[in-house]
Motif scaffolding. Sequence first.
Motif, PDB file in Angstrom:
ATOM      1  N   ASP A 117      -4.920   1.490  -2.497  1.00  0.00           N
ATOM      2  CA  ASP A 117      -4.326   2.758  -2.917  1.00  0.00           C
ATOM      3  C   ASP A 117      -2.825   2.771  -2.639  1.00  0.00           C
ATOM      4  O   ASP A 117      -2.032   3.212  -3.474  1.00  0.00           O
ATOM      5  CB  ASP A 117      -5.017   3.919  -2.200  1.00  0.00           C
ATOM      6  CG  ASP A 117      -4.518   5.263  -2.671  1.00  0.00           C
ATOM      7  OD1 ASP A 117      -4.552   5.525  -3.897  1.00  0.00           O
ATOM      8  OD2 ASP A 117      -4.079   6.061  -1.815  1.00  0.00           O
ATOM      9  N   ALA A 118      -2.429   2.280  -1.472  1.00  0.00           N
ATOM     10  CA  ALA A 118      -1.004   2.249  -1.128  1.00  0.00           C
ATOM     11  C   ALA A 118      -0.230   1.359  -2.095  1.00  0.00           C
ATOM     12  O   ALA A 118       0.867   1.720  -2.539  1.00  0.00           O
ATOM     13  CB  ALA A 118      -0.828   1.740   0.309  1.00  0.00           C
ATOM     14  N   VAL A 119      -0.802   0.212  -2.452  1.00  0.00           N
ATOM     15  CA  VAL A 119      -0.141  -0.711  -3.379  1.00  0.00           C
ATOM     16  C   VAL A 119      -0.028  -0.093  -4.770  1.00  0.00           C
ATOM     17  O   VAL A 119       1.030  -0.152  -5.402  1.00  0.00           O
ATOM     18  CB  VAL A 119      -0.893  -2.063  -3.426  1.00  0.00           C
ATOM     19  CG1 VAL A 119      -0.463  -2.898  -4.608  1.00  0.00           C
ATOM     20  CG2 VAL A 119      -0.683  -2.832  -2.134  1.00  0.00           C
ATOM     21  N   VAL A 120      -1.103   0.512  -5.245  1.00  0.00           N
ATOM     22  CA  VAL A 120      -1.082   1.128  -6.571  1.00  0.00           C
ATOM     23  C   VAL A 120      -0.039   2.242  -6.618  1.00  0.00           C
ATOM     24  O   VAL A 120       0.752   2.333  -7.568  1.00  0.00           O
ATOM     25  CB  VAL A 120      -2.488   1.649  -6.955  1.00  0.00           C
ATOM     26  CG1 VAL A 120      -2.432   2.539  -8.188  1.00  0.00           C
ATOM     27  CG2 VAL A 120      -3.445   0.483  -7.181  1.00  0.00           C
ATOM     28  N   GLN A 121      -0.007   3.083  -5.585  1.00  0.00           N
ATOM     29  CA  GLN A 121       0.977   4.169  -5.552  1.00  0.00           C
ATOM     30  C   GLN A 121       2.403   3.624  -5.502  1.00  0.00           C
ATOM     31  O   GLN A 121       3.297   4.144  -6.177  1.00  0.00           O
ATOM     32  CB  GLN A 121       0.726   5.078  -4.357  1.00  0.00           C
ATOM     33  CG  GLN A 121      -0.491   5.966  -4.523  1.00  0.00           C
ATOM     34  CD  GLN A 121      -0.666   6.903  -3.341  1.00  0.00           C
ATOM     35  OE1 GLN A 121       0.311   7.330  -2.719  1.00  0.00           O
ATOM     36  NE2 GLN A 121      -1.908   7.223  -3.021  1.00  0.00           N
ATOM     37  N   LYS A 122       2.628   2.581  -4.702  1.00  0.00           N
ATOM     38  CA  LYS A 122       3.973   2.011  -4.584  1.00  0.00           C
ATOM     39  C   LYS A 122       4.407   1.359  -5.899  1.00  0.00           C
ATOM     40  O   LYS A 122       5.575   1.472  -6.295  1.00  0.00           O
ATOM     41  CB  LYS A 122       4.012   0.995  -3.440  1.00  0.00           C
ATOM     42  CG  LYS A 122       5.391   0.444  -3.172  1.00  0.00           C
ATOM     43  CD  LYS A 122       6.371   1.530  -2.751  1.00  0.00           C
ATOM     44  CE  LYS A 122       7.707   0.917  -2.406  1.00  0.00           C
ATOM     45  NZ  LYS A 122       8.728   1.898  -2.124  1.00  0.00           N
ATOM     46  N   LEU A 123       3.490   0.696  -6.589  1.00  0.00           N
ATOM     47  CA  LEU A 123       3.830   0.116  -7.895  1.00  0.00           C
ATOM     48  C   LEU A 123       4.227   1.205  -8.884  1.00  0.00           C
ATOM     49  O   LEU A 123       5.158   1.025  -9.668  1.00  0.00           O
ATOM     50  CB  LEU A 123       2.667  -0.712  -8.444  1.00  0.00           C
ATOM     51  CG  LEU A 123       2.460  -2.076  -7.799  1.00  0.00           C
ATOM     52  CD1 LEU A 123       1.180  -2.718  -8.317  1.00  0.00           C
ATOM     53  CD2 LEU A 123       3.652  -2.987  -8.044  1.00  0.00           C
ATOM     54  N   ARG A 124       3.525   2.338  -8.839  1.00  0.00           N
ATOM     55  CA  ARG A 124       3.880   3.460  -9.717  1.00  0.00           C
ATOM     56  C   ARG A 124       5.279   3.985  -9.394  1.00  0.00           C
ATOM     57  O   ARG A 124       6.077   4.238 -10.289  1.00  0.00           O
ATOM     58  CB  ARG A 124       2.856   4.588  -9.592  1.00  0.00           C
ATOM     59  CG  ARG A 124       1.571   4.311 -10.306  1.00  0.00           C
ATOM     60  CD  ARG A 124       0.659   5.526 -10.320  1.00  0.00           C
ATOM     61  NE  ARG A 124      -0.605   5.159 -10.904  1.00  0.00           N
ATOM     62  CZ  ARG A 124      -1.781   5.326 -10.326  1.00  0.00           C
ATOM     63  NH1 ARG A 124      -1.858   5.911  -9.137  1.00  0.00           N
ATOM     64  NH2 ARG A 124      -2.890   4.952 -10.920  1.00  0.00           N
ATOM     65  N   MET A 151      -1.400   3.451 -14.957  1.00  0.00           N
ATOM     66  CA  MET A 151      -0.853   2.112 -14.818  1.00  0.00           C
ATOM     67  C   MET A 151      -1.954   1.090 -14.572  1.00  0.00           C
ATOM     68  O   MET A 151      -2.142   0.174 -15.331  1.00  0.00           O
ATOM     69  CB  MET A 151       0.191   2.106 -13.709  1.00  0.00           C
ATOM     70  CG  MET A 151       0.825   0.776 -13.455  1.00  0.00           C
ATOM     71  SD  MET A 151       2.056   0.924 -12.140  1.00  0.00           S
ATOM     72  CE  MET A 151       2.535  -0.752 -12.047  1.00  0.00           C
ATOM     73  N   VAL A 152      -2.686   1.228 -13.462  1.00  0.00           N
ATOM     74  CA  VAL A 152      -3.728   0.281 -13.101  1.00  0.00           C
ATOM     75  C   VAL A 152      -5.001   1.054 -12.816  1.00  0.00           C
ATOM     76  O   VAL A 152      -4.998   1.988 -12.025  1.00  0.00           O
ATOM     77  CB  VAL A 152      -3.325  -0.532 -11.853  1.00  0.00           C
ATOM     78  CG1 VAL A 152      -4.423  -1.474 -11.443  1.00  0.00           C
ATOM     79  CG2 VAL A 152      -2.031  -1.293 -12.104  1.00  0.00           C
ATOM     80  N   ASN A 153      -6.097   0.673 -13.473  1.00  0.00           N
ATOM     81  CA  ASN A 153      -7.359   1.377 -13.285  1.00  0.00           C
ATOM     82  C   ASN A 153      -8.309   0.644 -12.357  1.00  0.00           C
ATOM     83  O   ASN A 153      -9.118   1.251 -11.688  1.00  0.00           O
ATOM     84  CB  ASN A 153      -8.040   1.620 -14.628  1.00  0.00           C
ATOM     85  CG  ASN A 153      -7.244   2.580 -15.492  1.00  0.00           C
ATOM     86  OD1 ASN A 153      -6.585   3.472 -14.983  1.00  0.00           O
ATOM     87  ND2 ASN A 153      -7.293   2.388 -16.795  1.00  0.00           N
ATOM     88  N   LYS A 154      -8.242  -0.681 -12.344  1.00  0.00           N
ATOM     89  CA  LYS A 154      -9.140  -1.440 -11.480  1.00  0.00           C
ATOM     90  C   LYS A 154      -8.422  -1.784 -10.174  1.00  0.00           C
ATOM     91  O   LYS A 154      -7.190  -1.840 -10.124  1.00  0.00           O
ATOM     92  CB  LYS A 154      -9.615  -2.709 -12.182  1.00  0.00           C
ATOM     93  CG  LYS A 154      -8.537  -3.702 -12.480  1.00  0.00           C
ATOM     94  CD  LYS A 154      -9.117  -4.932 -13.149  1.00  0.00           C
ATOM     95  CE  LYS A 154      -7.998  -5.952 -13.349  1.00  0.00           C
ATOM     96  NZ  LYS A 154      -8.478  -7.212 -13.797  1.00  0.00           N
ATOM     97  N   PRO A 155      -9.193  -2.025  -9.111  1.00  0.00           N
ATOM     98  CA  PRO A 155      -8.554  -2.378  -7.833  1.00  0.00           C
ATOM     99  C   PRO A 155      -7.714  -3.646  -7.964  1.00  0.00           C
ATOM    100  O   PRO A 155      -8.118  -4.603  -8.608  1.00  0.00           O
ATOM    101  CB  PRO A 155      -9.734  -2.614  -6.896  1.00  0.00           C
ATOM    102  CG  PRO A 155     -10.883  -1.902  -7.521  1.00  0.00           C
ATOM    103  CD  PRO A 155     -10.639  -1.939  -9.001  1.00  0.00           C
ATOM    104  N   LEU A 156      -6.544  -3.624  -7.358  1.00  0.00           N
ATOM    105  CA  LEU A 156      -5.682  -4.801  -7.352  1.00  0.00           C
ATOM    106  C   LEU A 156      -6.008  -5.723  -6.191  1.00  0.00           C
ATOM    107  O   LEU A 156      -5.902  -6.937  -6.307  1.00  0.00           O
ATOM    108  CB  LEU A 156      -4.216  -4.367  -7.261  1.00  0.00           C
ATOM    109  CG  LEU A 156      -3.687  -3.574  -8.439  1.00  0.00           C
ATOM    110  CD1 LEU A 156      -2.240  -3.165  -8.193  1.00  0.00           C
ATOM    111  CD2 LEU A 156      -3.791  -4.389  -9.722  1.00  0.00           C
ATOM    112  N   ASN A 178      -8.739  -6.191  -2.620  1.00  0.00           N
ATOM    113  CA  ASN A 178      -9.902  -5.746  -1.870  1.00  0.00           C
ATOM    114  C   ASN A 178      -9.929  -6.544  -0.576  1.00  0.00           C
ATOM    115  O   ASN A 178     -10.207  -7.733  -0.591  1.00  0.00           O
ATOM    116  CB  ASN A 178     -11.190  -5.951  -2.656  1.00  0.00           C
ATOM    117  CG  ASN A 178     -12.401  -5.433  -1.913  1.00  0.00           C
ATOM    118  OD1 ASN A 178     -12.352  -5.154  -0.720  1.00  0.00           O
ATOM    119  ND2 ASN A 178     -13.505  -5.305  -2.621  1.00  0.00           N
ATOM    120  N   VAL A 179      -9.593  -5.880   0.506  1.00  0.00           N
ATOM    121  CA  VAL A 179      -9.536  -6.557   1.790  1.00  0.00           C
ATOM    122  C   VAL A 179     -10.682  -6.134   2.708  1.00  0.00           C
ATOM    123  O   VAL A 179     -10.648  -6.415   3.905  1.00  0.00           O
ATOM    124  CB  VAL A 179      -8.168  -6.318   2.480  1.00  0.00           C
ATOM    125  CG1 VAL A 179      -7.037  -6.946   1.697  1.00  0.00           C
ATOM    126  CG2 VAL A 179      -7.924  -4.846   2.726  1.00  0.00           C
TER     127      VAL A 179
END
Length: 117
Positions: free
Chosen positions: A94-101, A1-6, A8-9
């Motif tokens: 990572d949490a955001v990417v997983q939740k979007l998936r 779905m997403v390869n680059k970071p969405l 960065n905090v």
Amino acid sequence: MVNKPLINVSALETALQTFADERDWQKFHSPKNLAMALTGEVGELVEIFQWQSEAESLAAATNPETAQAVRDELADVLLYLVRLSSVLGVDLNDAVVQKLRKNAEKYPQGDSTPKRN
């Protein structure tokens, strides 16, 4: 779905850690306390919108009477959320990417029926 970071905090995490260290606040930043503070800030954000019409709520960030409060409360929510994730060692990206998936699987394209998370 997403390869680059969405998101960065890392710079914000560092700034918040420094802020807490300079005030010796680490002892107060338990996950429980941070989650409670986050809830309080969300409540303050919600309070801005209480009793507003849909149109008023859509304009809240540009209305001179509410715009600064909206910005302040959104910032407070973000600051506590980032601090909480940092203290817990949760990688927000990572949490955001997983939740979007998960959401993409749960809510396939073309499905316009809202469901509870």
